[in-house]
Design a protein around this motif. Sequence first.
Motif, PDB file in Angstrom:
ATOM      1  N   LEU A 270      16.230 -97.098   1.349  1.00  0.00           N
ATOM      2  CA  LEU A 270      16.126 -96.415   2.657  1.00  0.00           C
ATOM      3  C   LEU A 270      15.194 -95.214   2.563  1.00  0.00           C
ATOM      4  CD1 LEU A 270      19.838 -96.555   3.883  1.00  0.00           C
ATOM      5  CD2 LEU A 270      17.879 -97.679   4.935  1.00  0.00           C
ATOM      6  N   LEU A 274      12.201 -96.112   4.896  1.00  0.00           N
ATOM      7  CA  LEU A 274      12.406 -95.552   6.229  1.00  0.00           C
ATOM      8  C   LEU A 274      12.403 -94.028   6.241  1.00  0.00           C
ATOM      9  CD1 LEU A 274      15.169 -98.031   7.474  1.00  0.00           C
ATOM     10  CD2 LEU A 274      12.743 -98.043   8.050  1.00  0.00           C
ATOM     11  N   GLY A 275      12.068 -93.405   5.114  1.00  0.00           N
ATOM     12  CA  GLY A 275      11.962 -91.954   5.110  1.00  0.00           C
ATOM     13  C   GLY A 275      13.287 -91.213   5.164  1.00  0.00           C
ATOM     14  N   PHE A 276      14.379 -91.841   4.708  1.00  0.00           N
ATOM     15  CA  PHE A 276      15.652 -91.135   4.620  1.00  0.00           C
ATOM     16  C   PHE A 276      15.568 -90.069   3.519  1.00  0.00           C
ATOM     17  CE2 PHE A 276      19.151 -93.795   6.761  1.00  0.00           C
ATOM     18  CZ  PHE A 276      18.270 -94.361   7.651  1.00  0.00           C
ATOM     19  N   HIS A 277      16.615 -89.227   3.432  1.00  0.00           N
ATOM     20  CA  HIS A 277      16.583 -88.160   2.426  1.00  0.00           C
ATOM     21  C   HIS A 277      17.843 -88.138   1.579  1.00  0.00           C
ATOM     22  CE1 HIS A 277      12.832 -86.350   3.678  1.00  0.00           C
ATOM     23  NE2 HIS A 277      13.204 -86.627   4.913  1.00  0.00           N
ATOM     24  N   PHE A 278      18.098 -89.258   0.890  1.00  0.00           N
ATOM     25  CA  PHE A 278      19.255 -89.257   0.002  1.00  0.00           C
ATOM     26  C   PHE A 278      18.933 -88.534  -1.300  1.00  0.00           C
ATOM     27  CE2 PHE A 278      20.243 -93.004   2.606  1.00  0.00           C
ATOM     28  CZ  PHE A 278      21.494 -92.614   3.033  1.00  0.00           C
ATOM     29  N   LEU A 283      14.517 -81.474   2.185  1.00  0.00           N
ATOM     30  CA  LEU A 283      15.372 -81.783   3.332  1.00  0.00           C
ATOM     31  C   LEU A 283      16.769 -82.277   2.952  1.00  0.00           C
ATOM     32  CD1 LEU A 283      12.751 -83.391   5.762  1.00  0.00           C
ATOM     33  CD2 LEU A 283      13.783 -81.117   5.890  1.00  0.00           C
ATOM     34  N   GLY A 284      17.344 -81.651   1.930  1.00  0.00           N
ATOM     35  CA  GLY A 284      18.750 -81.920   1.635  1.00  0.00           C
ATOM     36  C   GLY A 284      19.018 -83.128   0.767  1.00  0.00           C
ATOM     37  N   GLY A 285      17.963 -83.732   0.202  1.00  0.00           N
ATOM     38  CA  GLY A 285      18.203 -84.841  -0.717  1.00  0.00           C
ATOM     39  C   GLY A 285      18.856 -84.342  -1.995  1.00  0.00           C
ATOM     40  N   ASN A 286      19.609 -85.199  -2.661  1.00  0.00           N
ATOM     41  CA  ASN A 286      20.291 -84.787  -3.881  1.00  0.00           C
ATOM     42  C   ASN A 286      20.219 -85.906  -4.920  1.00  0.00           C
ATOM     43  OD1 ASN A 286      21.953 -83.888  -5.875  1.00  0.00           O
ATOM     44  ND2 ASN A 286      23.681 -83.404  -4.541  1.00  0.00           N
ATOM     45  N   MET A 288      20.914 -85.961  -7.907  1.00  0.00           N
ATOM     46  CA  MET A 288      21.998 -86.035  -8.890  1.00  0.00           C
ATOM     47  C   MET A 288      23.065 -87.043  -8.465  1.00  0.00           C
ATOM     48  SD  MET A 288      22.341 -82.093 -10.098  1.00  0.00           S
ATOM     49  CE  MET A 288      22.513 -81.370  -8.499  1.00  0.00           C
ATOM     50  N   HIS A 289      23.166 -87.251  -7.141  1.00  0.00           N
ATOM     51  CA  HIS A 289      24.149 -88.222  -6.676  1.00  0.00           C
ATOM     52  C   HIS A 289      23.757 -89.637  -7.066  1.00  0.00           C
ATOM     53  CE1 HIS A 289      27.490 -89.721  -4.538  1.00  0.00           C
ATOM     54  NE2 HIS A 289      26.831 -90.209  -3.525  1.00  0.00           N
TER      55      HIS A 289
ATOM     56  N   ALA B  55      24.127 -80.540   3.570  1.00  0.00           N
ATOM     57  CA  ALA B  55      22.683 -80.786   3.395  1.00  0.00           C
ATOM     58  C   ALA B  55      21.983 -81.000   4.723  1.00  0.00           C
ATOM     59  CB  ALA B  55      22.481 -81.994   2.471  1.00  0.00           C
ATOM     60  N   ALA B  57      19.787 -79.051   6.015  1.00  0.00           N
ATOM     61  CA  ALA B  57      18.397 -78.601   5.880  1.00  0.00           C
ATOM     62  C   ALA B  57      17.852 -77.968   7.157  1.00  0.00           C
ATOM     63  CB  ALA B  57      17.510 -79.780   5.440  1.00  0.00           C
ATOM     64  N   PRO B 133      17.812 -89.948  11.184  1.00  0.00           N
ATOM     65  CA  PRO B 133      18.111 -89.976   9.745  1.00  0.00           C
ATOM     66  C   PRO B 133      17.049 -89.325   8.873  1.00  0.00           C
ATOM     67  CG  PRO B 133      17.640 -92.190  10.586  1.00  0.00           C
ATOM     68  CD  PRO B 133      17.825 -91.315  11.752  1.00  0.00           C
ATOM     69  N   THR B 134      15.807 -89.260   9.348  1.00  0.00           N
ATOM     70  CA  THR B 134      14.755 -88.690   8.509  1.00  0.00           C
ATOM     71  C   THR B 134      14.758 -87.168   8.554  1.00  0.00           C
ATOM     72  OG1 THR B 134      13.294 -89.014  10.391  1.00  0.00           O
ATOM     73  CG2 THR B 134      13.181 -90.648   8.651  1.00  0.00           C
ATOM     74  N   ARG B 135      15.683 -86.595   9.376  1.00  0.00           N
ATOM     75  CA  ARG B 135      15.656 -85.142   9.540  1.00  0.00           C
ATOM     76  C   ARG B 135      16.271 -84.414   8.342  1.00  0.00           C
ATOM     77  NH1 ARG B 135      15.255 -81.012   9.006  1.00  0.00           N
ATOM     78  NH2 ARG B 135      15.202 -79.138  10.282  1.00  0.00           N
ATOM     79  N   SER B 136      17.373 -84.968   7.782  1.00  0.00           N
ATOM     80  CA  SER B 136      18.047 -84.254   6.690  1.00  0.00           C
ATOM     81  C   SER B 136      18.906 -85.203   5.863  1.00  0.00           C
ATOM     82  CB  SER B 136      18.943 -83.150   7.248  1.00  0.00           C
ATOM     83  OG  SER B 136      20.034 -83.731   7.930  1.00  0.00           O
ATOM     84  N   GLY B 137      19.303 -84.729   4.685  1.00  0.00           N
ATOM     85  CA  GLY B 137      20.194 -85.512   3.826  1.00  0.00           C
ATOM     86  C   GLY B 137      21.500 -85.815   4.529  1.00  0.00           C
ATOM     87  N   SER B 140      20.886 -88.548   7.008  1.00  0.00           N
ATOM     88  CA  SER B 140      20.693 -89.807   6.285  1.00  0.00           C
ATOM     89  C   SER B 140      22.042 -90.414   5.937  1.00  0.00           C
ATOM     90  CB  SER B 140      19.907 -89.563   4.990  1.00  0.00           C
ATOM     91  OG  SER B 140      18.597 -89.152   5.273  1.00  0.00           O
TER      92      SER B 140
ATOM     93  N   MET C 101      30.147 -83.685  -8.046  1.00  0.00           N
ATOM     94  CA  MET C 101      29.096 -83.179  -7.172  1.00  0.00           C
ATOM     95  C   MET C 101      29.393 -81.741  -6.733  1.00  0.00           C
ATOM     96  SD  MET C 101      27.124 -85.615  -7.483  1.00  0.00           S
ATOM     97  CE  MET C 101      25.748 -84.966  -6.554  1.00  0.00           C
ATOM     98  N   MET C 110      23.150 -75.445  -5.005  1.00  0.00           N
ATOM     99  CA  MET C 110      22.782 -76.319  -3.901  1.00  0.00           C
ATOM    100  C   MET C 110      23.607 -76.043  -2.651  1.00  0.00           C
ATOM    101  SD  MET C 110      20.929 -79.204  -5.508  1.00  0.00           S
ATOM    102  CE  MET C 110      21.281 -80.363  -4.262  1.00  0.00           C
TER     103      MET C 110
END
Lengths: 698, 211, 113
Positions: A270, A274-278, A283-286, A288-289, B55, B57, B133-137, B140, C101, C110
């Motif tokens: 994703l 689709l540019g998600f941020h997991f 933008l809050g991606g992590n 480590m998860h 998250a 953001a 969904p592309t705005r932030s973790g 998402s 986490m 974080m």
Amino acid sequence: MLAHPFGRLRLQALPFWDMLQHPSKGVVINGIIATGAALMVVLGGIVTVALISRYRLWRVLWSQWLTSPDHKKIGVMYVVLAFVMLIRALLEALLMRAQQAYGLGGGFLTPNHFAQLFSTHGTIMIFFMAMPFLTGIINYVMPLQIGARDVSFPVLNSISLALTAAGAALVMISLVLGTFSTGGWLGYPPYTEASFSPGVGPDYWIWALTLSSLGSTFTGINFAVTIYKKRAPGMTLMRLPLFTWTALCTSILMIFAMPPLTVATAQLALDRYLGFHFFTNDLGGNMMHFANMFWLFGHPEVYILILPAFGVYSETISTFSGKALFGYRSLVVATMAIGVLSFTVWLHHFFTMGQGADLNAAFGVATMLIGIPTGVKIYDWMWTMFRGRIRFSVPMIYAMGFMLLFVLGGLSGVLLADPVIDYQVHNSVFLVAHFHNVAVPGLLFGMIAAYHFWFPKAFGFRLDERGGKVSAVCWILGFMLAFFPLYALGLMGMPRRTVAYTEPAYVPLETVAFFGAILVVAALCALGVQLWVSIKHRHANRVFVGDPWDGRSLEWSISAPPPEYNFAAIPVVTDRDAFTVMKESGAAYTAAVPFEDIEVPRNSALGPVLGAAGFAIAFGLVWHIWWMVIIFGTIVITAMIVRGFARNTSRVVTAEEVRRQHQHWMDAVARAEPIARDKETTSANEGLAMPIDTGAEQ
Amino acid sequence: MSDGIAKHPGLNLGPGHGKDDAAAEGLMFGFWVFMMSDAILFGMVFATYLTSLSATAGGPGASQLYDLTSTFVETLLLLASSFTFGMASLAMKYRHSERRLVAWLLVTLLLGLAFIGVELHDFASMAAKGGVPTRSGFLSAFFDLVPLHGLHVAAGCLWMIALLGQLVRYGVDTKAKLGIMRLALFWHFLDIIWIAIFSVVYLPGCMHAIG
Amino acid sequence: MPSGNEKADLKAQERREFLSYVWGLGLALALTIVPFAMVKWGAMTPLAVLAVIGVLALVQIVVHFRFFLHISFRQKREDLQLLIFSALILSIMLAGTLWIMASLGLRMGMVQN
């Protein structure tokens, strides 16, 4: 879509394109190696197709194998797939060892090429060698051991195989078109995110794993339900052969451990598509998860791999010692304990990621706890051999090699379980030595032992004993030469996945390891030669009666190869080691009266169709060929709906046919000369074991 | 009790259905195992959501985006559909007319489709407020979890249509019965996942809007 | 063909099973309305509301298992074993993940607030 009908697939994807555009020395060497590998895949494919056409085998291949729901044929196909993938991954290992042996200040591979090699090597060995191998062996043996006519869901079984093969094909095609991931078999983001790895590599990795883990989940469900619901009368859980116990535990682990991997790879997809941020940096991606979820899968996976091998060793050690397994109950308890504990230790794969010391300590302790049930097993096997009449046949040589080497690997694991030590050696080749030290003598030796042990059952003739011994010795020595130096190198500070180094002290040990790798490849060649020789001499080594090793469980109580319905009459089990009990009480080799009509599932094209469509969808996703994804996605849904409308899905083998085949086998039994244990590896072995008091005790 | 001990999860056909009841045991157990695996899948996605709560953001958060009323409507739709599916199962077990079975299944299907409709409307209004969904973790994770459930419901609806086709073509035969029984398990399971979704995602999210 | 007696039996059984679905529906409705109402009208402190939501959700899940999926202790043992095992594995995974986490978030800076 119209402007680029093949998505981002361009001529540049061909492995020799770069070499022609920028012909410098390094690029040309790597181009030649990559092109050679691609040629091997393409030529291998062409030769296979040509041979099948030459001998007009397409119809046989389709109707007897690919569409067959028979667990025995599916098992054989899994093992064939595993061997093909083993050849590729082993050659890659040889190439990597060669690179590192010459790696002082450079070597001959580019870093990118080297990274692809260790990524594909790991991915293939785990997902497309080890998993198909053990799935194939369980598929073949487990239903026979519990006295069943097939698994619970035969067509689903064929679908699982097709999905796994589709994933393997995707990894193979990555040699010809584009490049594979350079992110290792773990594919850690953010490196594998689109911003750092924009190419097709991680996409190949994601979709190959997705196909394979779908297949494994279905396989796990299928096996677990089979063991729960299809046991012969009297086959209580505590009478199951130990291999079946380990198969059950592995299946349960597959059911529960595959989903975290599916989630992790799907979320990475994703992100990329689709540019998600997991797992992105911003933008809050992590990221480590990802590591957390990957190892929630990854650690149980280790036991998915090792447990069936433990089962194989339990069977072979007991059979070739001529004794019932010592401590059966403790082995069962140990297996199940390992099964549960394996879900409680995943953090030890990332002790150094930054969490608190309390967490590290807790998971370190849990990790060391797993050593206890594993130690119990080793003692049980030693006590089984104690005062047994041990025959040093090929599976037994592997078992001995395993016991010595696995204890060493386990001990280095206990060292690594201490977070303090782990901080020193993590990401060094010490770790590489450790996990190969458990995976190779544990899993791989176990699977090759199983191949030797059950080959006569599957094909009706024994494998050549001498070739097997040569190969076994090469495997064991080659393994020691290839990996023991890595312990020392790790302590000297050599990081894993290093393409080149500047420390001259590494060179001697690296050279030894390279020779080890050559010896291992020689071992694989010996297996090939052995197979060739065995097929050539198959008529002399027939064991149609079906019990060449004086076996103890039900799979040995029927002909070799078994009829498609396995048992003319479902056996009734009265104790552990069911076939030994039958032989002692004179109940073996009796006529199965009355004969009944047996219902067997009809062939189904669903497996190959879903496999092919799954491959096409994955390929389309990798190269952004969206029309391909849509068309084949529709085909998948349609095929499943159409299958729902199928009604006439089984056929009947008549009682008369069953009686005829059974009589044919009984005649062979009557003609056969019973064989003593000391002659079991000679051509005199027709598969009828001499009773124990006149045979083994002589 | 005359129905004795249940052989498998879900409504058991009972001995009156003879071989159909016998055939159900392994199949239903297998499907049950599959759903346990699916539950782990959802569990991991829930874990992702919970670990991504902060998250955002700088983007819109739960309190700006979630709509309590619409969640309540969705909950009632799914709960009602669980009940109507139960009625369909009873109609099948006690051999009422095929028409009655089909009618209950159709009502269930309509409720399922209505649920999907409301959910899509929800997503659209979230997107209008910048909740993509592309705005932030955080977003998402939300759009991984809730639409995953929605996709399951959609797959259930498709499956139901296929089963209705089988009913038309073959009547209530063994395979159609077993199909309906498995879909029933699946449908009730999805309702359970939804309980977790409104309790973990929507209710706490909407709470901050007030508190 | 079922005899008259069996027919009556079936009738009684059908009524019982129908009522079981009705009970399930009623209980689930109540267990849904209460938390929604609490959130809507903010009855207690947020922490208390969260706790109630969690408990009622677990109760409602049990209600669904009992009345819609017909899981009970009269089940064949392996089904129940499997459910309990799944719950165990799921809680290990969830609790472990949250612990890990949270620890990482705290130590790696974080968490924003």
